[in-house]
Write a protein that holds these residues in place. Structure first.
Motif, PDB file in Angstrom:
ATOM      1  N   PRO A 184      -2.218  -4.503  -7.353  1.00 57.15           N
ATOM      2  CA  PRO A 184      -1.295  -3.471  -7.482  1.00 57.15           C
ATOM      3  C   PRO A 184      -0.669  -3.378  -8.690  1.00 57.15           C
ATOM      4  O   PRO A 184      -0.322  -2.269  -9.146  1.00 57.15           O
ATOM      5  CB  PRO A 184      -0.137  -4.017  -6.359  1.00 57.15           C
ATOM      6  N   TYR A 195      -8.228  -1.658  -2.179  1.00 61.10           N
ATOM      7  CA  TYR A 195      -7.011  -2.595  -1.817  1.00 61.10           C
ATOM      8  C   TYR A 195      -6.891  -3.011  -0.421  1.00 61.10           C
ATOM      9  O   TYR A 195      -6.797  -4.298   0.082  1.00 61.10           O
ATOM     10  CB  TYR A 195      -5.688  -2.007  -1.984  1.00 61.10           C
ATOM     11  N   THR A 208       0.693  -1.314   0.024  1.00 64.31           N
ATOM     12  CA  THR A 208      -0.054   0.157  -0.129  1.00 64.31           C
ATOM     13  C   THR A 208       0.828   1.226  -0.138  1.00 64.31           C
ATOM     14  O   THR A 208       0.241   2.067  -0.719  1.00 64.31           O
ATOM     15  CB  THR A 208      -0.935   0.028   1.127  1.00 64.31           C
ATOM     16  N   LEU A 238       2.095   1.728  -3.475  1.00 64.53           N
ATOM     17  CA  LEU A 238       1.062   2.399  -4.501  1.00 64.53           C
ATOM     18  C   LEU A 238       0.773   3.762  -4.105  1.00 64.53           C
ATOM     19  O   LEU A 238       0.659   4.561  -5.067  1.00 64.53           O
ATOM     20  CB  LEU A 238      -0.411   1.283  -4.090  1.00 64.53           C
ATOM     21  N   LEU A 247       7.561  -3.977  -5.666  1.00 66.24           N
ATOM     22  CA  LEU A 247       6.409  -4.855  -5.720  1.00 66.24           C
ATOM     23  C   LEU A 247       6.679  -6.180  -6.271  1.00 66.24           C
ATOM     24  O   LEU A 247       5.693  -7.105  -5.725  1.00 66.24           O
ATOM     25  CB  LEU A 247       5.417  -4.095  -6.719  1.00 66.24           C
TER      26      LEU A 247
END
Length: 169
Positions: free
Chosen positions: A66, A43, A27, A30, A85
């Protein structure tokens, strides 16, 4: 026969908590790439569902969301974010898989995770080396001949894998 004393171990819910911790890091990546708060909240709901039922489709969505969010938000990928990621989502995949087979009231012994941790590190090193090689490739349009050869190689790999799998079964 060798007798091994395992000790008490950790509660089974630790893997589900680890899913939440790793998803919080995702998160953060993101948010750093400009995903809107509504997207982050969605999410978060997926993460809660994946923590509650790790054997559900929510775990797959937690891993796939994501990638889609980064593509929608940015025109040009931020390579440090992409590499982060890759590592985090692979870890989420592994945690979800183990949490799906480990009951909540069971005990988790960290010694049991040594071999999977070694495989995880080895796989990530290979992926990051390939990723670094991709960064070294020149940008721009690829010649049609190179694209055709690449497509033929990909088809050959798929056919080879199918043939190898057919022989085993």
């Amino acid at each position: 026969m060798v007798r091994v004393e395992l000790g008490a171990g950790l509660p089974g819910w630790v893997l589900r908590a680890a899913i939440g911790v790793v998803a919080a890091a995702v998160t953060g990546v993101l948010a750093a790439n400009g995903v809107e708060p509504v997207g982050l909240a969605l999410y978060g709901l997926l993460v809660v569902a994946a923590m509650a039922i790790p054997a559900s489709a929510a775990a797959a969505l937690v891993i796939g969301y994501p990638a889609a969010a980064i593509v929608v938000v940015s025109d040009e990928p931020s390579w440090p974010s992409v590499f982060a990621l890759v590592v985090l989502l692979h870890l989420l995949h592994l945690l979800s898989a183990y949490a799906a087979i480990l009951p909540l009231d069971s005990r988790l012994h960290l010694n049991a995770l040594k071999a999977p941790a070694k495989r995880f590190v080895a796989m990530q090193l290979c992926v990051l080396v390939v990723g670094a090689a991709v960064l070294l490739l020149p940008g721009g349009r690829t010649d049609e001949a190179v694209e055709v050869v690449g497509l033929a190689c990909a088809v050959g790999l798929v056919v080879g894998v199918v043939l190898l799998m057919r022989r085993k079964s």
